[in-house]
Design a protein around this motif. Structure first.
Motif, PDB file in Angstrom:
ATOM      1  N   ILE A   1       5.996 -20.909  -5.166  1.00 11.21           N
ATOM      2  CA  ILE A   1       6.460 -22.176  -4.609  1.00 11.21           C
ATOM      3  C   ILE A   1       6.766 -23.149  -5.749  1.00 11.21           C
ATOM      4  CG2 ILE A   1       5.962 -24.032  -2.992  1.00 11.21           C
ATOM      5  CD1 ILE A   1       5.973 -21.268  -1.704  1.00 11.21           C
ATOM      6  N   LYS A   2       8.004 -23.615  -5.825  1.00 10.66           N
ATOM      7  CA  LYS A   2       8.403 -24.504  -6.922  1.00 10.66           C
ATOM      8  C   LYS A   2       7.904 -25.934  -6.711  1.00 10.66           C
ATOM      9  CE  LYS A   2      10.625 -25.797 -10.650  1.00 10.66           C
ATOM     10  NZ  LYS A   2      12.068 -25.567 -10.807  1.00 10.66           N
ATOM     11  N   MET A   3       7.927 -26.393  -5.469  1.00 15.38           N
ATOM     12  CA  MET A   3       7.518 -27.773  -5.198  1.00 15.38           C
ATOM     13  C   MET A   3       6.734 -27.829  -3.899  1.00 15.38           C
ATOM     14  SD  MET A   3       9.942 -31.045  -4.348  1.00 15.38           S
ATOM     15  CE  MET A   3       9.471 -32.094  -2.975  1.00 15.38           C
ATOM     16  N   ILE A   4       5.630 -28.572  -3.927  1.00 15.05           N
ATOM     17  CA  ILE A   4       4.856 -28.860  -2.722  1.00 15.05           C
ATOM     18  C   ILE A   4       4.832 -30.367  -2.535  1.00 15.05           C
ATOM     19  CG2 ILE A   4       2.579 -28.782  -1.630  1.00 15.05           C
ATOM     20  CD1 ILE A   4       2.050 -26.176  -3.123  1.00 15.05           C
ATOM     21  N   TYR A   5       5.169 -30.812  -1.343  1.00 12.41           N
ATOM     22  CA  TYR A   5       4.978 -32.220  -0.977  1.00 12.41           C
ATOM     23  C   TYR A   5       4.071 -32.256   0.238  1.00 12.41           C
ATOM     24  CZ  TYR A   5       5.558 -36.751   1.148  1.00 12.41           C
ATOM     25  OH  TYR A   5       5.291 -37.972   1.716  1.00 12.41           O
TER      26      TYR A   5
ATOM     27  N   GLU B   1      15.696 -25.841  -7.878  1.00 13.69           N
ATOM     28  CA  GLU B   1      17.043 -25.347  -8.104  1.00 13.69           C
ATOM     29  C   GLU B   1      17.497 -24.391  -7.017  1.00 13.69           C
ATOM     30  OE1 GLU B   1      17.227 -25.846 -12.925  1.00 13.69           O
ATOM     31  OE2 GLU B   1      16.472 -23.958 -12.122  1.00 13.69           O
ATOM     32  N   TYR B   2      18.474 -23.587  -7.336  1.00 12.20           N
ATOM     33  CA  TYR B   2      19.313 -22.865  -6.379  1.00 12.20           C
ATOM     34  C   TYR B   2      18.544 -22.165  -5.257  1.00 12.20           C
ATOM     35  CZ  TYR B   2      22.983 -19.773  -4.661  1.00 12.20           C
ATOM     36  OH  TYR B   2      23.871 -19.117  -3.864  1.00 12.20           O
ATOM     37  N   ARG B   3      17.582 -21.293  -5.585  1.00 17.05           N
ATOM     38  CA  ARG B   3      16.887 -20.540  -4.544  1.00 17.05           C
ATOM     39  C   ARG B   3      15.371 -20.798  -4.542  1.00 17.05           C
ATOM     40  NH1 ARG B   3      19.313 -16.837  -1.745  1.00 17.05           N
ATOM     41  NH2 ARG B   3      17.409 -15.633  -1.443  1.00 17.05           N
ATOM     42  N   ASP B   4      14.955 -21.922  -5.065  1.00 20.24           N
ATOM     43  CA  ASP B   4      13.531 -22.246  -5.112  1.00 20.24           C
ATOM     44  C   ASP B   4      12.985 -22.542  -3.715  1.00 20.24           C
ATOM     45  OD1 ASP B   4      13.287 -21.926  -7.844  1.00 20.24           O
ATOM     46  OD2 ASP B   4      13.786 -24.016  -8.283  1.00 20.24           O
ATOM     47  N   ILE B   5      11.654 -22.467  -3.597  1.00 28.60           N
ATOM     48  CA  ILE B   5      10.988 -22.699  -2.320  1.00 28.60           C
ATOM     49  C   ILE B   5      10.246 -24.024  -2.374  1.00 28.60           C
ATOM     50  CG2 ILE B   5       9.334 -21.809  -0.634  1.00 28.60           C
ATOM     51  CD1 ILE B   5       9.749 -19.032  -1.818  1.00 28.60           C
ATOM     52  N   VAL B   6      10.384 -24.808  -1.307  1.00 25.71           N
ATOM     53  CA  VAL B   6       9.687 -26.078  -1.151  1.00 25.71           C
ATOM     54  C   VAL B   6       8.739 -25.956   0.047  1.00 25.71           C
ATOM     55  CG1 VAL B   6       9.935 -28.547  -0.671  1.00 25.71           C
ATOM     56  CG2 VAL B   6      11.634 -27.374  -2.107  1.00 25.71           C
ATOM     57  N   MET B   7       7.489 -26.384  -0.134  1.00 22.68           N
ATOM     58  CA  MET B   7       6.497 -26.277   0.935  1.00 22.68           C
ATOM     59  C   MET B   7       5.929 -27.647   1.289  1.00 22.68           C
ATOM     60  SD  MET B   7       2.781 -24.304   0.936  1.00 22.68           S
ATOM     61  CE  MET B   7       3.246 -22.761   1.710  1.00 22.68           C
TER      62      MET B   7
ATOM     63  N   ALA C   1       8.655 -32.881  10.004  1.00 24.57           N
ATOM     64  CA  ALA C   1       9.492 -31.957   9.219  1.00 24.57           C
ATOM     65  C   ALA C   1      10.548 -32.674   8.385  1.00 24.57           C
ATOM     66  CB  ALA C   1      10.147 -30.913  10.122  1.00 24.57           C
ATOM     67  N   THR C   2      10.196 -33.842   7.850  1.00 21.11           N
ATOM     68  CA  THR C   2      11.099 -34.558   6.953  1.00 21.11           C
ATOM     69  C   THR C   2      11.492 -33.708   5.749  1.00 21.11           C
ATOM     70  OG1 THR C   2      10.054 -36.647   7.595  1.00 21.11           O
ATOM     71  CG2 THR C   2      11.356 -36.660   5.575  1.00 21.11           C
ATOM     72  N   THR C   3      10.537 -32.950   5.226  1.00 22.70           N
ATOM     73  CA  THR C   3      10.812 -32.157   4.029  1.00 22.70           C
ATOM     74  C   THR C   3      11.866 -31.091   4.303  1.00 22.70           C
ATOM     75  OG1 THR C   3       8.524 -32.534   3.334  1.00 22.70           O
ATOM     76  CG2 THR C   3       9.733 -30.789   2.207  1.00 22.70           C
ATOM     77  N   ALA C   4      11.804 -30.463   5.470  1.00 19.68           N
ATOM     78  CA  ALA C   4      12.819 -29.468   5.832  1.00 19.68           C
ATOM     79  C   ALA C   4      14.191 -30.122   5.910  1.00 19.68           C
ATOM     80  CB  ALA C   4      12.465 -28.816   7.165  1.00 19.68           C
ATOM     81  N   HIS C   5      14.260 -31.302   6.504  1.00 19.54           N
ATOM     82  CA  HIS C   5      15.504 -32.063   6.596  1.00 19.54           C
ATOM     83  C   HIS C   5      16.077 -32.308   5.201  1.00 19.54           C
ATOM     84  CE1 HIS C   5      17.590 -35.819   8.584  1.00 19.54           C
ATOM     85  NE2 HIS C   5      18.398 -35.167   7.774  1.00 19.54           N
ATOM     86  N   ALA C   6      15.213 -32.718   4.280  1.00 19.17           N
ATOM     87  CA  ALA C   6      15.662 -33.019   2.917  1.00 19.17           C
ATOM     88  C   ALA C   6      16.220 -31.789   2.222  1.00 19.17           C
ATOM     89  CB  ALA C   6      14.500 -33.596   2.118  1.00 19.17           C
ATOM     90  N   VAL C   7      15.547 -30.656   2.377  1.00 23.54           N
ATOM     91  CA  VAL C   7      16.003 -29.424   1.720  1.00 23.54           C
ATOM     92  C   VAL C   7      17.378 -29.022   2.246  1.00 23.54           C
ATOM     93  CG1 VAL C   7      15.546 -26.951   1.454  1.00 23.54           C
ATOM     94  CG2 VAL C   7      13.686 -28.597   1.180  1.00 23.54           C
TER      95      VAL C   7
END
Length: 639
Positions: free
Chosen positions: A113-117, A405-411, A418-424
């Motif tokens: 996981i590249k980024m966790i918020y 970046e291109y294919r990184d995962i955000v959790m 689900a604001t984070t999903a919207h942002a991605v």
């Protein structure tokens, strides 16, 4: 001794021992840590007393143990009817207790996981926190006391007057953050929203878990939902931080570089105002001087003219003398120039198009004061009612800051709406990326008096899933003229925490469900699996026990081999046939590319050791035949 599919999903103790052994080979002997040798490696050659500087609280030891305990008897059940574009999506939405989910994902997503918020409960005295005692039986008394709800979800209201007010919150957060660190990539970043109720405690436990050297900064978030002066009056000046919240920024490793944020004057004017970072909505005409050919039509520049002129001068000095040798960030670090940079934004003909500014670093990483407008609270779109939603534009900025970046995962494992999903999804639409999201949310019931409940949403997960569906469609519509927008991934696979599907080797049939009569013995599914299972459920449960295979991995049913034979990620064959024939074995051996593992059911061999041995020999011979006599590296396991 034959290989069995592990009942364990992830053994954190073994992983930690391996890490220690890689650093200090001499301290691990026969798989055990020699703690005296470890102390000597760390320069401790004699006892110096038990006291040391640390944050401690009632339950801390148990919280540490909980983080290092595997999860038994639970799995993630695929919910196809709630999923969107399940055949093509690489996004996940998982319903359940986030500690259970993190443990279930720890093997598949270890270091991925590249980024966790996260936006956890702020511990205001009205928040519900998790009561993590998985050995506790569900009783009516616990329901009455409010420790758990009807579904067994362990939530308690953490009253401010409680003697364990801070301890309850810390016990909830510690194991979740500990596992979150395991999931981060080596260059991963975690952002944690919090207010001043637990700010100090949160930083202390994050320093312990991530390392104090990996603390990068606070981002200060201004609340816009209320008038700050009015809040001071109503609160009797009880708090001086009532108008702001914070985001703590930690990296997994000290050498992780965060990305300076650039912003053009013309970008998102409707949301941010002109000349973002240099403009505000106050009304002082004397602050409307010309700056690089621009004058605010309304409002004013934030800084007096002398400061703006110095910023222009600094930038021009950088362009003229230093731009070929160093980045803007390096320039600031080396020269200590004023932390405000602006520059002309020219078109191809040299015509001034406005102002672009760089948010320069504080403490070597970022300057946050200019972020306050975009980080302010913002109402959720699409007519979906939700209290205190976050601003998805803020999450986009955090993605950019952490170099997602291109294919990184955000959790986000406190997903909420689900604001984070919207942002991605929005960021992918903007730059053509294929970033993926994993949202985790407990299906907390909506208050019957809330607007969400009146609108038909029974729990927060329903709100989150609806928000993702509507946001994805709107983003595609907004970017309909952008090349390749038809390939934007706006889908998600839904999983739900559930009891295991598999009767593991060490478990007997549950008393009262079935008896070991002759009729039962003929039904191998009753012996091997729990009621309500499906073959796909079993395949996903096995997938969770394999490193480096995400839950979005492709699963194929190999009908040319058998009705119940599957392969996931083109690598692992799961054969759930009740009887193994030569034709099945030959079919598995002929698969291209060659699988790295084949899993059979123990019961398929009817306790016939000779049959099992002959089957394994045939599989080996057929693989060599298809591999032109060369040895084929593979593994066989049984459930």
């Amino acid at each position: 001794m034959e290989n069995k599919v592990s009942k364990e999903i992830f053994n954190p103790i073994n992983e930690n021992i391996k890490k220690l052994e890689s650093l200090f080979p001499e301290i691990v002997k026969d798989g055990q840590v020699d703690f005296e040798a470890l102390k000597q490696e760390l320069g401790q050659f004699e006892e110096v007393g038990k006291e040391k500087y640390e944050l401690t609280w009632p339950g801390k030891t148990q919280a540490k143990q909980l983080a290092n305990t595997d999860i038994i008897g639970r799995t993630l059940k695929y919910v196809p009817e709630d999923s969107k574009n399940p055949e093509t999506t690489e996004n996940l939405y998982i319903e359940g207790d986030n500690l259970e989910v993190l443990k279930l994902l720890r093997n598949s997503y270890y270091g991925k996981i590249k980024m966790i918020y996260i936006d956890p409960p702020y511990n205001t005295g009205n928040d519900f926190v998790y009561k993590d005692n998985f050995a506790m039986e569900v009783t009516e008394n616990e329901k009455i006391e409010g420790n758990i709800d009807e579904e067994g979800n362990r939530l308690i209201k953490n009253q401010a007057g409680s003697g364990r007010f801070h301890s309850n919150w810390l016990n909830m957060m510690y194991p979740r953050l500990k596992i979150a660190k395991d999931l981060l990539t080596d260059d991963g970043v975690i952002f944690i929203s919090i207010d001043d109720n637990e700010l100090d405690n949160l930083r202390k436990i994050c320093n312990e878990i991530f390392g104090e050297e990996n603390f990068r900064n606070y981002i200060i978030v201004r609340r816009y939902d209320k008038n700050i002066n009015k809040q001071f009056i109503e609160s009797g000046l009880s708090s001086m931080n009532i108008g702001v919240e914070y985001i703590l920024v930690y990296t997994k490793q000290i050498n992780t570089k965060l990305c300076p944020v650039f912003r053009t004057a013309s970008e998102e004017r409707s949301n941010f105002g002109y000349w973002k970072g240099f403009w505000n909505n106050a009304d002082r005409p004397t602050m409307r001087y010309e700056l690089l050919g621009a004058i605010p039509e309304t409002g004013q520049w934030k800084w007096k003219k002398e400061v703006a002129d110095e910023a222009v001068k600094n930038y021009e000095e950088y362009i003229k003398h230093f731009s070929q040798q160093m980045t803007l960030e390096e320039y600031w670090e080396k020269t200590g120039k004023v932390k405000k940079f602006i520059r002309r934004n020219l078109d191809g003909k040299g015509k001034n198009q406005g102002v672009e500014h760089w948010i320069a670093p504080t403490s070597g990483i970022l300057r946050n004061s200019n972020w306050s407008d975009i980080f302010a609270s913002k109402s959720i779109e699409f007519d979906i009612p939700f209290d205190n939603p976050k601003n998805y534009e803020m999450l986009i900025e955090l993605c950019k800051l952490s170099n997602v970046e291109y294919r990184d995962i955000v959790m986000d494992f406190f997903s909420g709406s689900a604001t984070t999903a919207h942002a991605v999804m929005k960021l992918n639409a903007e730059d053509g990326g294929s970033r993926k999201f994993i949202m985790v949310q407990l299906p907390e019931p909506c208050d019957e008096k809330s607007e969400a409940y009146k609108a038909g949403y029974k729990n927060i997960c329903e709100i989150g899933k609806k928000r993702i569906r509507r946001a994805g469609e709107k983003i595609k519509q907004d970017f309909k003229d952008k090349e390749g927008i038809e390939n934007l991934d706006i889908g998600f696979k839904v999983f739900r925490v559930a009891d295991t599907n598999i009767r593991w080797n060490s478990e007997s049939l549950k008393e009262g469900q079935v008896t070991m009569e002759e009729s039962v013995l003929k039904n191998k599914d009753l012996i091997d699996f729990n009621p309500g299972f499906t073959d796909i459920d079993v395949v996903y449960e096995i997938m969770l026990r394999h490193r480096d295979f995400p839950l979005t991995s492709k699963i194929e049913r190999l009908l040319n081999i058998g009705e119940r034979t599957y392969i996931f990620a083109d690598a692992v064959v799961v054969c759930l046939e009740e009887k193994i024939t030569n034709e099945i074995v030959d079919g598995i051996a002929a698969i291209e590319p060659k699988p790295i593992k084949v899993i059979f059911r123990d019961s398929a061999f009817d306790d016939d050791i000779s049959l099992k041995l002959n089957t394994m020999n045939r599989l080996d011979a057929q693989l060599k035949k298809h591999n032109q006599g060369k040895e084929q590296s593979y593994r066989v396991e049984f459930i």
